[in-house]
Design an enzyme around this catalytic site. Structure first.
Site, short mmCIF file in Angstrom:
data_model
loop_
_atom_site.label_atom_id
_atom_site.label_comp_id
_atom_site.label_asym_id
_atom_site.label_seq_id
_atom_site.Cartn_x
_atom_site.Cartn_y
_atom_site.Cartn_z
N ASN A 10 38.92 26.22 105.31
CA ASN A 10 38.12 25.01 105.09
C ASN A 10 38.68 23.89 105.98
O ASN A 10 39.74 23.35 105.70
CB ASN A 10 38.20 24.63 103.60
CG ASN A 10 37.50 23.32 103.30
OD1 ASN A 10 36.74 22.80 104.11
ND2 ASN A 10 37.76 22.77 102.12
N TRP A 11 37.93 23.58 107.04
CA TRP A 11 38.42 22.56 107.99
C TRP A 11 38.29 21.15 107.43
O TRP A 11 38.81 20.20 107.99
CB TRP A 11 37.62 22.63 109.30
CG TRP A 11 37.89 23.86 110.10
CD1 TRP A 11 38.85 24.82 109.87
CD2 TRP A 11 37.19 24.28 111.30
NE1 TRP A 11 38.79 25.80 110.85
CE2 TRP A 11 37.78 25.49 111.73
CE3 TRP A 11 36.14 23.74 112.03
CZ2 TRP A 11 37.34 26.17 112.87
CZ3 TRP A 11 35.70 24.42 113.16
CH2 TRP A 11 36.29 25.62 113.58
N LYS A 12 37.54 20.97 106.36
CA LYS A 12 37.26 19.63 105.80
C LYS A 12 36.73 18.72 106.92
O LYS A 12 35.98 19.20 107.77
CB LYS A 12 38.51 19.06 105.13
CG LYS A 12 39.14 20.07 104.15
CD LYS A 12 40.16 19.46 103.27
CE LYS A 12 40.86 20.57 102.47
NZ LYS A 12 41.72 20.06 101.44
N HIS A 96 34.10 22.28 95.10
CA HIS A 96 35.45 21.99 95.61
C HIS A 96 36.00 20.77 94.88
O HIS A 96 35.25 19.82 94.59
CB HIS A 96 35.40 21.75 97.12
CG HIS A 96 36.77 21.71 97.74
ND1 HIS A 96 37.56 20.60 97.67
CD2 HIS A 96 37.49 22.66 98.38
CE1 HIS A 96 38.73 20.86 98.28
NE2 HIS A 96 38.69 22.11 98.72
N GLU A 98 37.62 18.27 95.83
CA GLU A 98 37.39 16.98 96.47
C GLU A 98 35.97 16.48 96.20
O GLU A 98 35.73 15.28 96.07
CB GLU A 98 37.66 17.10 97.99
CG GLU A 98 39.16 17.16 98.25
CD GLU A 98 39.56 17.90 99.51
OE1 GLU A 98 38.73 18.11 100.40
OE2 GLU A 98 40.75 18.29 99.58
N GLU A 168 41.36 27.21 92.53
CA GLU A 168 42.15 26.23 93.28
C GLU A 168 42.69 25.18 92.32
O GLU A 168 42.00 24.20 92.01
CB GLU A 168 41.28 25.54 94.33
CG GLU A 168 40.69 26.48 95.36
CD GLU A 168 40.39 25.73 96.66
OE1 GLU A 168 41.01 26.07 97.66
OE2 GLU A 168 39.57 24.81 96.64
N GLY A 174 46.46 20.51 99.05
CA GLY A 174 46.93 19.52 100.02
C GLY A 174 48.23 18.84 99.61
O GLY A 174 48.60 17.81 100.17
N SER A 214 47.54 24.93 99.09
CA SER A 214 48.74 24.95 99.92
C SER A 214 49.16 26.36 100.36
O SER A 214 50.34 26.69 100.38
CB SER A 214 49.89 24.23 99.20
OG SER A 214 49.56 22.87 99.01
C1 PEP Z 1 41.26 23.48 100.08
O1 PEP Z 1 40.85 22.50 100.67
O2 PEP Z 1 40.44 24.22 99.50
C2 PEP Z 1 42.69 23.76 100.06
C3 PEP Z 1 43.09 24.78 99.36
O3 PEP Z 1 43.50 22.93 100.79
P1 PEP Z 1 45.06 23.17 101.14
O4 PEP Z 1 45.22 24.59 101.61
O5 PEP Z 1 45.37 22.19 102.21
O6 PEP Z 1 45.84 22.93 99.88
#
Ligand code: PEP
Length: 257
Positions: A10-12, A96, A98, A168, A174, A214
């Site tokens: 996921n590039w966000k 997600h 976010e 998640e 993050g 992460s």
């Molecule tokens: C995500 O955005 O779904 C995610 C898991 O981010 P990160 O790997 O940076 O924790």
């Protein structure tokens, strides 16, 4: 038996268009002929068409990061499920953390998005997870159960097969804090039994449950060694090709690299 690992990045809201296309072309070259891994990326919506073209017929999935819950209409700035499907996306992230926390998306909105995605044959990657506060209060299973119940409301046995679940934990996204592999596996088991109760054991066993939070090359092997972890949703470490490839390599070490 363990499934073929499904690793998606996921590039966000990162990278330029040129960086994204270069990344996709290099990923395509590196993964050419690697059959024992399923891989995908989630670029920003304005890059989707170019990335889909760069990855056409490569077997690498392209997922949108978001869609609206309505099929079409007066929703300025929004993108529909059909629009991203038409340009070649196979998957879409829904729920997600976010989107839930920054954009205040509710369970019923998420449920509507899942339904609209399925209606155009776009596969939802349905993200769920508890906050640190909820975990510390001992409410992880309660929260997960509720997110599953509400998010999958009205989804029948035929449609559930097209959904990927991504666990998640919000406190691990993050933050550099990964859930212990056993901790993640425990929640994955809980998710699997929820799915088994609702849709039957065989369907539940066939469904992909990814872990996200992460993930990096150093913790990939341990996470993927857990019996209930079928793949990974990678955020920060998927933005650089080198670190994403290291994760893919670690997830598929035994067979294909
Ligand atoms: C995500 O955005 O779904 C995610 C898991 O981010 P990160 O790997 O940076 O924790």
């Amino acid at each position: 038996m363990k499934k073929t690992p499904f690793i998606i990045g996921n590039w966000k809201m990162n990278l330029t268009l040129m960086e994204g296309v270069d990344f996709a072309q290099s990923l395509r070259k590196t993964l050419h002929d690697k059959k024992e891994i399923i891989c995908g990326i989630c670029p920003p919506s304005v890059f989707l068409k170019d990335i889909c073209e760069a990855l056409e017929d490569s077997g690498i999935c392209v997922a949108a990061q978001n869609i609206h819950s309505e099929k079409n209409g007066a929703y300025t700035g929004e993108v529909s499920a059909l629009m991203v499907k038409e340009i070649g996306c196979t998957h879409v992230l829904i729920g997600h953390s976010e989107r839930r926390h920054i954009f205040h998306e509710t369970d019923s909105f998420i449920n509507a998005k899942i339904k609209v995605a399925l209606s155009v044959n776009l596969k939802p990657i349905f993200c769920i997870g508890e906050t640190l506060h909820e975990r510390e209060d001992g409410r992880t299973n309660y929260v997960i159960d509720n997110q599953l119940k509400e998010g999958l409301r009205g989804i029948n046995t035929d449609h559930i097969k097209d959904i990927v679940i991504a666990y998640e934990p919000v406190w691990a996204i993050g933050t550099g804090k990964t859930a212990l592999p056993e901790q993640a596996n425990e929640v994955h088991s809980f998710i699997r039994s929820f799915l088994s109760d609702g849709y039957g054991k065989d369907i539940a066993n066939d469904l992909y449950i990814q872990y996200g939070g992460s993930v990096k090359a150093e913790n990939t092997k341990e996470l993927m060694a857990q019996p209930e972890i079928d793949g990974l949703l990678v955020g920060g470490a998927s933005i650089r090709l080198e670190s994403f490839l290291k994760i893919i390599e670690a997830a598929s070490k035994q067979e294909c690299f």
